[in-house]
Design an enzyme around this catalytic site. Structure first.
Site, PDB file in Angstrom:
ATOM      1  N   CYS A  86       0.841  -1.199   0.000  1.00 53.96           N
ATOM      2  CA  CYS A  86       0.000   0.000   0.000  1.00 53.96           C
ATOM      3  C   CYS A  86       0.874   1.247   0.000  1.00 53.96           C
ATOM      4  O   CYS A  86       1.452   1.610   1.037  1.00 53.96           O
ATOM      5  CB  CYS A  86      -0.921  -0.007   1.216  1.00 53.96           C
ATOM      6  SG  CYS A  86      -1.971   1.454   1.336  1.00 53.96           S
ATOM      7  N   CYS A 114      -0.462   4.070   2.238  1.00 58.04           N
ATOM      8  CA  CYS A 114      -0.214   3.820   3.663  1.00 58.04           C
ATOM      9  C   CYS A 114       1.230   4.110   4.053  1.00 58.04           C
ATOM     10  O   CYS A 114       1.487   4.672   5.126  1.00 58.04           O
ATOM     11  CB  CYS A 114      -0.510   2.365   4.008  1.00 58.04           C
ATOM     12  SG  CYS A 114      -2.129   1.750   3.523  1.00 58.04           S
ATOM     13  N   ASP A 115       2.180   3.710   3.217  1.00 55.62           N
ATOM     14  CA  ASP A 115       3.566   3.607   3.663  1.00 55.62           C
ATOM     15  C   ASP A 115       4.582   4.461   2.925  1.00 55.62           C
ATOM     16  O   ASP A 115       5.777   4.414   3.246  1.00 55.62           O
ATOM     17  CB  ASP A 115       4.009   2.138   3.578  1.00 55.62           C
ATOM     18  CG  ASP A 115       3.216   1.241   4.518  1.00 55.62           C
ATOM     19  OD1 ASP A 115       2.714   1.762   5.526  1.00 55.62           O
ATOM     20  OD2 ASP A 115       3.084   0.043   4.233  1.00 55.62           O
TER      21      ASP A 115
END
Length: 314
Positions: A135, A138-139
């Site tokens: 992701c 997300c990261d």
């Protein structure tokens, strides 16, 4: 027949726990069934930065989920740790069969989630959250000014590579073919981006590192040559993102509710499926963005819609 719940929630990820919170606060008799640990994919995420209202630093997926679980239980949600083996959804009273028991409910929320299709390399599971991610949204922040590698060649892989290029100093797309499968317009953006490079006809065979991801072996499928990629000494690590698709946890519901060709469940804006009294929330449904915040919103909507239906507001 035993107790008939107002709602049974299948899954205790962010969608299921949010649904439990809203259902419990509405004084609905609520049961959450989860076979594993609460949280789904987020439970193995080391750091969370993009959930509104959380601590900016030091928030892990596990700590966020723990608070969600506590909230749901505070408002009266019953819990069962078991594996669902069969669902009967056509009648007014739904039947949920597990390996140990049968449960009955007027409404069911399917919140079983989805999981990233693994890259398929050796040691992959050991580095999830320690260099391996599925992701970018997300990261990406964790790889500011690092080198990252993206596995895949479709729309999602190339789009996520472009997103990562805003953070990483270099992004290399590793693709098993000699051309991308992404839409031409997306390809053009990637080829024009000076921070995006390509490793064609290649697959990641193995990854390693003492504590975090710092080494990988990439095989060229045409020549058979294996290249060892080692992290920059100053960095000490690099990122490896897999974007070769996600797999919904929906096998149990095939032939029971409408799905697309990939197995994602069809739900409207209020999370209704095509079966009366059956709702869907979170990553298992067709949607454009799979994030903790959207999963939680889905669960809240589904539970609120059930409460309105039971109360006669609809």
């Amino acid at each position: 027949m035993g107790k008939i719940y107002d709602v049974i929630i299948l899954g205790a990820g962010p969608a299921g726990l949010a649904a439990g919170l809203y259902a419990g606060r509405s004084r609905l008799s609520t049961l959450i069934i989860e076979k594993g640990q609460d949280g789904g994919q987020i439970a193995i995420t080391d750091e969370i930065e993009n959930y509104p209202g959380q601590r900016v630093e030091g928030e892990s997926g596990a700590s966020l989920v723990a608070r969600m679980t506590e909230q749901a239980e505070k408002f009266g949600c019953e819990r069962v740790a078991d594996t669902v083996t069969e669902v009967l959804l056509d009648e007014e009273i739904k039947v949920i069969k597990t390996s140990k028991e049968e449960y009955y409910s007027k409404n069911v929320i399917i919140a079983t989630g989805a999981y990233a299709r693994p890259i398929g390399c050796k040691n992959e599971a050991n580095y999830i959250g320690r260099g391996v991610s599925y992701c970018a949204t997300c990261d990406a922040n964790f790889f500011e000014d690092f080198e990252v590698y993206v596995v895949g060649g479709g729309d999602s892989a190339v789009e996520e590579a472009l997103y990562l290029s805003k953070f990483a100093r270099k992004v290399t797309i590793i693709h098993r073919r000699d051309e991308l499968r992404a839409a031409k317009s997306i390809q053009e953006k990637a080829f024009a981006n000076p921070k995006v490079a390509f490793m064609w006809d290649s697959v990641v065979e193995e990854i390693g590192g003492e504590d975090i991801l710092s080494e990988m072996k990439v095989k060229n499928l045409k020549t058979g040559e294996v290249t060892t990629v080692v992290a920059d000494e100053e960095d000490g690590m690099f990122g490896l993102f897999g974007f070769i698709g996600t797999i919904p946890n929906s096998d149990l519901f095939k032939g029971k509710v409408a799905m697309d060709e990939r197995g994602y469940i069809v739900g409207d804006e209020n999370m209704n499926t095509d079966v009366e009294g059956v709702f869907v929330a979170g990553d298992v449904r067709i949607k454009s963005l799979r994030q903790v915040v959207t999963a939680a919103a889905d669960g809240a909507i589904a539970a609120t819609w059930i409460e309105r239906k039971i109360s006669g507001y609809l």
